[in-house]
Design a protein around this motif. Structure first.
Motif, PDB file in Angstrom:
ATOM      1  N   LEU A  38     -31.020  75.668  77.371  1.00 22.99           N
ATOM      2  CA  LEU A  38     -30.090  75.960  76.298  1.00 22.99           C
ATOM      3  C   LEU A  38     -30.287  77.394  75.833  1.00 22.99           C
ATOM      4  O   LEU A  38     -31.429  77.831  75.627  1.00 22.99           O
ATOM      5  N   SER A  39     -29.189  78.120  75.688  1.00 22.36           N
ATOM      6  CA  SER A  39     -29.258  79.505  75.253  1.00 22.36           C
ATOM      7  C   SER A  39     -28.224  79.752  74.172  1.00 22.36           C
ATOM      8  O   SER A  39     -27.191  79.079  74.097  1.00 22.36           O
ATOM      9  N   SER A  40     -28.510  80.739  73.308  1.00 22.72           N
ATOM     10  CA  SER A  40     -27.611  81.057  72.211  1.00 22.72           C
ATOM     11  C   SER A  40     -27.963  82.426  71.645  1.00 22.72           C
ATOM     12  O   SER A  40     -29.074  82.930  71.830  1.00 22.72           O
ATOM     13  N   HIS A  41     -27.005  83.023  70.947  1.00 14.95           N
ATOM     14  CA  HIS A  41     -27.282  84.258  70.209  1.00 14.95           C
ATOM     15  C   HIS A  41     -28.087  83.954  68.950  1.00 14.95           C
ATOM     16  O   HIS A  41     -28.658  84.874  68.355  1.00 14.95           O
ATOM     17  N   SER A  42     -28.113  82.687  68.528  1.00  7.94           N
ATOM     18  CA  SER A  42     -28.837  82.301  67.323  1.00  7.94           C
ATOM     19  C   SER A  42     -30.202  81.725  67.684  1.00  7.94           C
ATOM     20  O   SER A  42     -30.288  80.720  68.401  1.00  7.94           O
ATOM     21  N   ARG A  43     -31.242  82.357  67.189  1.00  9.47           N
ATOM     22  CA  ARG A  43     -32.581  81.835  67.439  1.00  9.47           C
ATOM     23  C   ARG A  43     -32.768  80.482  66.763  1.00  9.47           C
ATOM     24  O   ARG A  43     -33.502  79.630  67.260  1.00  9.47           O
ATOM     25  N   GLU A  44     -32.093  80.274  65.619  1.00  5.77           N
ATOM     26  CA  GLU A  44     -32.225  79.013  64.888  1.00  5.77           C
ATOM     27  C   GLU A  44     -31.780  77.830  65.745  1.00  5.77           C
ATOM     28  O   GLU A  44     -32.437  76.783  65.778  1.00  5.77           O
ATOM     29  N   TYR A  45     -30.673  77.995  66.461  1.00  2.00           N
ATOM     30  CA  TYR A  45     -30.187  76.908  67.304  1.00  2.00           C
ATOM     31  C   TYR A  45     -31.165  76.627  68.450  1.00  2.00           C
ATOM     32  O   TYR A  45     -31.439  75.468  68.775  1.00  2.00           O
ATOM     33  N   VAL A  46     -31.663  77.683  69.055  1.00  2.00           N
ATOM     34  CA  VAL A  46     -32.582  77.504  70.181  1.00  2.00           C
ATOM     35  C   VAL A  46     -33.893  76.880  69.708  1.00  2.00           C
ATOM     36  O   VAL A  46     -34.478  76.026  70.392  1.00  2.00           O
ATOM     37  N   ALA A  47     -34.349  77.262  68.533  1.00  2.00           N
ATOM     38  CA  ALA A  47     -35.573  76.669  67.983  1.00  2.00           C
ATOM     39  C   ALA A  47     -35.365  75.179  67.701  1.00  2.00           C
ATOM     40  O   ALA A  47     -36.265  74.359  67.944  1.00  2.00           O
ATOM     41  N   ALA A  68     -29.384  91.026  74.159  1.00  2.00           N
ATOM     42  CA  ALA A  68     -30.414  89.992  74.236  1.00  2.00           C
ATOM     43  C   ALA A  68     -29.970  88.734  73.505  1.00  2.00           C
ATOM     44  O   ALA A  68     -29.264  88.778  72.493  1.00  2.00           O
ATOM     45  N   GLN A  69     -30.376  87.585  74.041  1.00  2.00           N
ATOM     46  CA  GLN A  69     -30.125  86.289  73.425  1.00  2.00           C
ATOM     47  C   GLN A  69     -31.451  85.541  73.343  1.00  2.00           C
ATOM     48  O   GLN A  69     -32.528  86.115  73.548  1.00  2.00           O
ATOM     49  N   TRP A  70     -31.344  84.244  73.040  1.00  2.00           N
ATOM     50  CA  TRP A  70     -32.515  83.379  72.995  1.00  2.00           C
ATOM     51  C   TRP A  70     -32.247  82.178  73.894  1.00  2.00           C
ATOM     52  O   TRP A  70     -31.116  81.734  74.046  1.00  2.00           O
ATOM     53  N   ARG A  71     -33.312  81.666  74.492  1.00  2.00           N
ATOM     54  CA  ARG A  71     -33.154  80.497  75.343  1.00  2.00           C
ATOM     55  C   ARG A  71     -34.426  79.657  75.315  1.00  2.00           C
ATOM     56  O   ARG A  71     -35.494  80.125  74.916  1.00  2.00           O
ATOM     57  N   VAL A  72     -34.273  78.398  75.749  1.00  2.00           N
ATOM     58  CA  VAL A  72     -35.401  77.506  75.902  1.00  2.00           C
ATOM     59  C   VAL A  72     -35.187  76.685  77.168  1.00  2.00           C
ATOM     60  O   VAL A  72     -34.107  76.120  77.369  1.00  2.00           O
ATOM     61  N   ILE A  73     -36.166  76.687  78.042  1.00  6.72           N
ATOM     62  CA  ILE A  73     -36.139  75.816  79.221  1.00  6.72           C
ATOM     63  C   ILE A  73     -36.726  74.486  78.761  1.00  6.72           C
ATOM     64  O   ILE A  73     -37.942  74.341  78.602  1.00  6.72           O
ATOM     65  N   THR A  74     -35.864  73.532  78.513  1.00  7.45           N
ATOM     66  CA  THR A  74     -36.287  72.287  77.876  1.00  7.45           C
ATOM     67  C   THR A  74     -37.016  71.385  78.873  1.00  7.45           C
ATOM     68  O   THR A  74     -37.064  71.653  80.078  1.00  7.45           O
ATOM     69  N   GLU A  75     -37.536  70.294  78.346  1.00  8.33           N
ATOM     70  CA  GLU A  75     -38.156  69.264  79.167  1.00  8.33           C
ATOM     71  C   GLU A  75     -37.203  68.088  79.381  1.00  8.33           C
ATOM     72  O   GLU A  75     -37.590  67.063  79.937  1.00  8.33           O
ATOM     73  N   ALA A  76     -35.971  68.258  78.948  1.00  7.40           N
ATOM     74  CA  ALA A  76     -35.000  67.161  78.985  1.00  7.40           C
ATOM     75  C   ALA A  76     -34.257  67.127  80.317  1.00  7.40           C
ATOM     76  O   ALA A  76     -33.595  68.100  80.689  1.00  7.40           O
ATOM     77  N   ARG A  77     -34.368  66.012  81.013  1.00 10.74           N
ATOM     78  CA  ARG A  77     -33.593  65.795  82.234  1.00 10.74           C
ATOM     79  C   ARG A  77     -32.252  65.125  81.924  1.00 10.74           C
ATOM     80  O   ARG A  77     -31.413  64.981  82.805  1.00 10.74           O
ATOM     81  N   GLU A  78     -32.084  64.710  80.674  1.00 11.40           N
ATOM     82  CA  GLU A  78     -30.845  64.055  80.270  1.00 11.40           C
ATOM     83  C   GLU A  78     -30.515  64.437  78.838  1.00 11.40           C
ATOM     84  O   GLU A  78     -31.403  64.596  78.000  1.00 11.40           O
ATOM     85  N   LEU A  79     -29.223  64.608  78.558  1.00 10.65           N
ATOM     86  CA  LEU A  79     -28.757  64.932  77.221  1.00 10.65           C
ATOM     87  C   LEU A  79     -27.753  63.881  76.770  1.00 10.65           C
ATOM     88  O   LEU A  79     -26.916  63.434  77.553  1.00 10.65           O
TER      89      LEU A  79
END
Length: 357
Positions: A38-47, A68-79
């Motif tokens: 998940l990536s976004s321009h908002s760090r709050e959303y990524v957090a 620059a943006q913010w992202r997180v490589i999640t541990e979720a295989r399903e959403l």
């Protein structure tokens, strides 16, 4: 009126990333991800996504961009997500360059240059087998709500896989057939690894599966569902809570307050209309009350009314009592004593026979 109405885009859902090439002059190498990114321009959303799905928040700049943006490589295989109303899927063949999108085609007509499909005209029916830098690539975009994330807006999933485009379109067409695009639909999304053999070569690719997240297929195909059901699909399979039965009226008390037998009959008819007509005991009790009232018996006390069996006559409607006249044969001593009649005189103006007016 001609512009497409859509919710605000809060961020992107990605299925891959990239790593630097050994040759710094060459482009980065794409890498498939086993989990969602998940990536976004908002760090709050990524957090918030990191707290919900796991992973570490990091600053990141998409390839070919300088913001620059913010992202997180999640541990979720399903959403767990929710499809908005309308048609959430946008698909086309596109070609991008440093100047942006230079082609956007539906396979027959290129909309930017407003001419027939360029790839088909240049390379024929097998144009899709050409290298990606020579022809348009199938691009699929879908916006979904992530109900446990903050704020109201969609997260956009984008894929340039030909196979993923086919799977997404087939699954969403089934959903739209059921809802007509008139309601929300909860869905499950996961990354699935697949293989295909073409011209003797095995190709490995991944697709994003999007299927209705409802208890049964019957629920998925039975039409639009409520917003509450979209947020809690399990509620569709819970047994409905029956309403508490209404308190039964006291028909006997009502009947005892009636003044006529017809009014008691009306109480019985109302009892039947409210579903209590099978109570034979109630019917018999009401019948006895009606008969008692018809005979002048007070159904509350069982006493007989004033005009039944009373030796002394009561007053009339004006409150006057009737005077009993004794006959000549009445025995002496039965008439109450009176003054001497000779001593009784009528006023002059009211002498009998005077005709005073």
């Amino acid at each position: 009126m001609t512009m497409k109405k859509q919710a605000a885009e809060l961020g992107r859902i990605r299925t891959g990333s990239s790593r630097p090439h050994q040759d710094p002059k060459r482009k980065r190498i794409p890498v498939k991800s086993q989990t969602f990114i998940l990536s976004s321009h908002s760090r709050e959303y990524v957090a918030a996504a990191a707290d919900l799905y796991g992973g570490t928040v990091e600053e990141w700049t998409p390839q070919g961009q300088n913001v620059a943006q913010w992202r997180v490589i999640t541990e979720a295989r399903e959403l767990q997500a929710i499809l908005p109303a309308g048609d959430p899927l946008d698909q086309s063949y596109e070609m991008w360059s440093g100047g942006g999108c230079s082609r956007r085609c539906d396979g027959e007509f290129e909309r930017i240059r407003r001419e027939p499909c360029i790839c088909l005209a240049r390379f024929g029916e097998d144009w899709h087998e050409r290298p990606a830098d020579q022809v348009c690539r199938p691009t699929s975009r879908i916006g979904v709500y992530l109900p446990d994330m903050p704020d109201v807006g969609v997260w956009r999933l984008e894929t340039k896989s030909y196979y993923a485009a086919d799977v997404l379109a087939g699954g969403l067409d089934t959903i739209l057939q059921a809802t007509g695009g008139k309601g929300l639909m909860p869905v499950r999304m996961w990354i699935e690894q697949r293989t295909a053999v073409r011209n003797g070569k095995t190709k490995r690719f991944q697709v994003v599966m999007v299927v209705p997240s409802l208890p049964t297929l019957r629920h998925a195909l039975s039409g639009p569902i409520s917003t509450a059901a979209a947020l809690d699909p399990a509620s569709l399979s819970r047994p409905a809570i029956e309403a508490a039965p209404a308190e039964r009226p006291d028909y006997l008390d009502e009947a005892r307050k009636c003044r006529t037998a017809d009014e008691v009959l009306q109480v019985w008819q109302r009892a039947r209309n409210e579903g209590h007509g099978d109570d034979l005991e109630l019917r018999d009790d009401l019948k006895q009350i009606a008969e008692a009232i018809a005979q002048g018996v007070d159904p509350h006390t069982g006493e007989i009314g004033d005009d039944q069996g009373d030796d002394e006559p009561g007053p009339d409607d004006d409150g006057v009592y009737d005077v009993e006249v004794l006959g000549d044969d009445e025995p002496a001593g039965t008439e109450p004593p009176v003054a001497d009649p000779s001593s009784v005189s009528w006023p002059a103006a009211a002498q009998p026979g005077q005709g005073a007016r």
